[in-house]
Enzyme design. Structure first.
Site, PDB file in Angstrom:
ATOM      1  N   CYS A   2     -13.879  -4.484 -23.141  1.00  0.00           N
ATOM      2  CA  CYS A   2     -12.501  -4.905 -23.335  1.00  0.00           C
ATOM      3  C   CYS A   2     -11.617  -3.675 -23.413  1.00  0.00           C
ATOM      4  O   CYS A   2     -11.938  -2.617 -22.896  1.00  0.00           O
ATOM      5  CB  CYS A   2     -12.364  -5.746 -24.606  1.00  0.00           C
ATOM      6  SG  CYS A   2     -12.915  -4.900 -26.101  1.00  0.00           S
ATOM      7  N   SER A  57     -15.715 -11.077 -21.671  1.00  0.00           N
ATOM      8  CA  SER A  57     -16.953 -11.547 -22.302  1.00  0.00           C
ATOM      9  C   SER A  57     -18.161 -11.226 -21.428  1.00  0.00           C
ATOM     10  O   SER A  57     -18.263 -11.686 -20.294  1.00  0.00           O
ATOM     11  CB  SER A  57     -16.881 -13.057 -22.545  1.00  0.00           C
ATOM     12  OG  SER A  57     -15.782 -13.373 -23.377  1.00  0.00           O
ATOM     13  N   ILE A  58     -19.091 -10.435 -22.002  1.00  0.00           N
ATOM     14  CA  ILE A  58     -20.311 -10.019 -21.292  1.00  0.00           C
ATOM     15  C   ILE A  58     -21.555 -10.433 -22.069  1.00  0.00           C
ATOM     16  O   ILE A  58     -22.517 -10.947 -21.516  1.00  0.00           O
ATOM     17  CB  ILE A  58     -20.326  -8.493 -21.083  1.00  0.00           C
ATOM     18  CG1 ILE A  58     -19.078  -8.028 -20.324  1.00  0.00           C
ATOM     19  CG2 ILE A  58     -21.598  -8.053 -20.368  1.00  0.00           C
ATOM     20  CD1 ILE A  58     -18.998  -8.488 -18.896  1.00  0.00           C
TER      21      ILE A  58
END
Length: 632
Positions: A2, A57-58
């Site tokens: 992010c 989002s990973i």
């Protein structure tokens, strides 16, 4: 993955005002984290603090929201990056009786900090920039990873401390337009980029790699500490075969650790040694076919897509090849160059943006071969560094000066052709009889005497490398390890990683570099030089470790990299804009450059009298940033 932002006002502030500032900062980096955002704010009696993030989002898609707090809410963290050993660290925390509520690496950092304080930062294997506020001790900690894969800017003035993943968020919170930094300006024109801790703005800094800020919220005192101390450089007596086996295993392990994700993942595959090895390793540790991505060029002299096809066939990947033309690149120049927020003249950022853009249509994470040259000794400039020592021991300086003078006319080029004449002339120009010659070799733009010809006296800043000579303790580099250490501090952090981070995050794509593994780097620093460069074989030990996995001789083939014909574009599609930048009234108003010399440099290039691609492109990128930033 992010982007993060933070602000600390040195006076009491309304909570709503803090959150409004954070929202503005976050909105400017939505491309870094389009999935969600989060904020924290606190208003004290003598200060007000806020931290925010945007998330791509990973890992832990359902419960990894930030900020994350300690149980009693006294400690809070926002985080940008990936911690590749977080599962091992998490298991140890559970064994130690620590209660965790998510599966995210962010919470692991917070719990480790609660347990060990700032010593926890040493345990993190990954790429990161994060900030922690600990109300128990009235401190804010802001940290950046070992290589500087994730960016972090900060400024500390009389009113507030600001920090951010991108310069645009930080500058947005200043009540004034910062002045141009002489140091940053001179570094840019020498290097074509500005490495940490400097920026183009006076009073605005990048946090250096492997460092963390300690900020006292009561005294407003800022200190910077080092996470990992430099280890003494000792050469191991390990045999070549044992070292080769060790390299192979470490590379496999690093690829495996960097392939952990809860979203689709692939690799950039250029067909060079580094990306080919990474792609091979990923294919070996996956049960199914992996996704590989490459771009080719319509212009044959710049196209090397045949090499990536060979590797894709060898490893049986689902290969995606995108053929692009010059218009594809030129169409995106404005957006790409201005997204760096300060002058940046590495033209390979243009195709890097395009391959990121195409890749993001298929996956969210891409492994890259970045760092292979620094870790294993793959640059031609390492040859030049060694050659400089031998050449200057044999050829008298007086004779070299005559050779240099003769080369100006004999090797003069009129177009952007980076063939034999270009390479030979570049080699001659980099030869130096001074002990600090390698510092000249890394200067891709203008040398010292040239900068002084083009910049007005008020903007000249001599000895711009003194800070780095002191920081690395290498004023007279001699060894390959000296060269690689300088590159880690300067070109890797300031150029290569900036290029990949900004262009990939513009497309909301996360890039991971398995070769940028601190333990792997430190291991290669202990190896004899001939293991890394043997005669004319660069990255010798890496290629030997994996040569049996590719067609015979494949890893020895030369690779030219992401070259783009910007010299031609400056004479054609970009000509009108460039000519505006040498308008005498514009230059007089700007008052940065010596009008006569800079106009002559540009006109010689435009007329075809002499090819000045790199210098004129460096000048062009600066002026594009300047006119946009100052609305001229």
């Amino acid at each position: 993955m992010c982007g993060i932002n933070g602000i600390l006002y040195k006076s009491s502030k309304d909570d709503q005002a803090v959150r409004q500032a954070l929202t503005k900062m976050n909105d400017l980096i939505i491309h870094r984290g389009p999935d969600e955002d989060g904020t924290f704010s606190f208003s004290g009696t003598n200060f007000a603090l806020g931290m925010a993030m945007r998330r791509l989002s990973i890992i832990d898609l359902s419960s990894g929201q930030q900020p994350i707090y300690s149980k009693d809410k006294s400690i809070v963290i926002v985080f940008n990056g990936e911690i590749y050993n977080y599962k091992l660290l998490r298991e140890q925390l559970i064994i130690d009786g620590v209660e965790l509520h998510t599966n995210s690496d962010t919470e692991v950092i917070l719990k480790l900090y609660e347990q060990k304080g700032v010593e926890a930062f040493k345990l993190l294997d990954g790429m990161f920039a994060f900030s922690i506020y600990d109300a128990n001790i009235n401190k804010v900690f802001i940290a950046r990873d070992f290589f500087g894969e994730k960016p972090l800017y900060y400024t500390d003035n009389k009113d507030k401390l600001c920090w951010a993943s991108e310069l645009k968020s930080l500058v947005n919170q200043l009540d004034y337009k910062p002045e141009i930094s002489k140091k940053g300006l001179n570094l840019y024109f020498k290097l074509t980029y500005i490495p940490a801790p400097f920026t183009i703005y006076e009073g605005v800094n990048k946090l250096e790699a492997n460092k963390y800020i300690v900020y006292d919220t009561q005294t407003f005192e800022l200190n910077i500490e080092t996470i990992h101390k430099e280890k003494p450089k000792t050469t191991s007596n390990v045999s070549f075969n044992d070292a080769k086996k060790e390299v192979r295993q470490r590379v496999f392990d690093s690829v495996a650790s960097r392939s952990i994700a809860d979203v689709p993942l692939g690799t950039f595959l250029s067909g060079g040694v580094d990306s080919s090895v990474v792609s091979f390793c990923l294919s070996e540790i996956n049960d199914s076919k992996i996704e590989t991505f490459s771009i080719g060029f319509e212009k044959a002299s710049y196209d090397e897509s045949d090499k990536s096809r060979v590797v894709a066939k060898q490893i049986g990947s689902n290969h995606h090849e995108f053929i692009i033309n010059e218009n594809d690149l030129k169409h995106n120049i404005n957006d790409i160059l201005l997204n760096f927020d300060e002058p940046f003249a590495d033209s390979s950022s243009l195709p890097t943006y395009l391959v990121s853009n195409k890749t993001r249509s298929n996956v969210t994470v891409a492994l890259t071969g970045d760092g292979g040259d620094e870790v294993f000794g793959g640059y031609n400039k390492y040859y030049v560094g060694k050659l400089n020592q031998k050449y200057t021991n044999v050829v008298p300086k007086v004779l070299h000066n005559q050779i240099d003078k003769f080369s100006d006319s004999f090797l003069k080029r009129k177009d952007d052709n980076r063939g034999f004449k270009y390479k030979l002339n570049k080699l001659i120009k980099t030869i130096s009889y001074d002990d600090d010659y390698y510092w000249g070799i890394i200067s891709l733009g203008f040398q010292n005497d040239e900068i002084n010809q083009y910049l007005n006296t008020d903007f000249q800043s001599p000895s711009v490398f003194d800070y780095y000579k002191a920081e690395t303790k290498i004023s007279s580099p001699k060894s390959l390890n000296d060269f690689r250490t300088i590159d880690r501090h300067i070109s890797l952090e300031g150029d290569m990683l900036v290029k990949v981070d900004r262009t990939s995050m513009m497309n909301s794509l996360e890039c991971r570099a398995p070769f940028l593994n601190r333990e792997l780097f430190e291991f290669t620093m202990t190896l004899p030089e001939e293991y890394l460069i043997k005669k004319w074989s660069k990255k010798h030990i890496l290629k030997e470790a994996f040569k049996d996995d590719f067609p015979e001789g494949f890893l020895e083939k030369s690779k030219q990299g992401f070259g783009v014909p910007v010299g031609d574009w400056l004479r054609e599609g970009l000509r009108q804009e460039l000519e505006r930048y040498i308008d005498l009234s514009f230059l007089k108003q700007q008052a940065i450059f010596n009008s006569d010399t800079i106009v002559n440099l540009v006109k010689n290039h435009l007329s075809g009298k002499q090819d000045n691609t790199f210098k004129v492109w460096t000048y062009f990128c600066f002026q594009k940033w300047y006119t946009y930033t100052y609305n001229i």
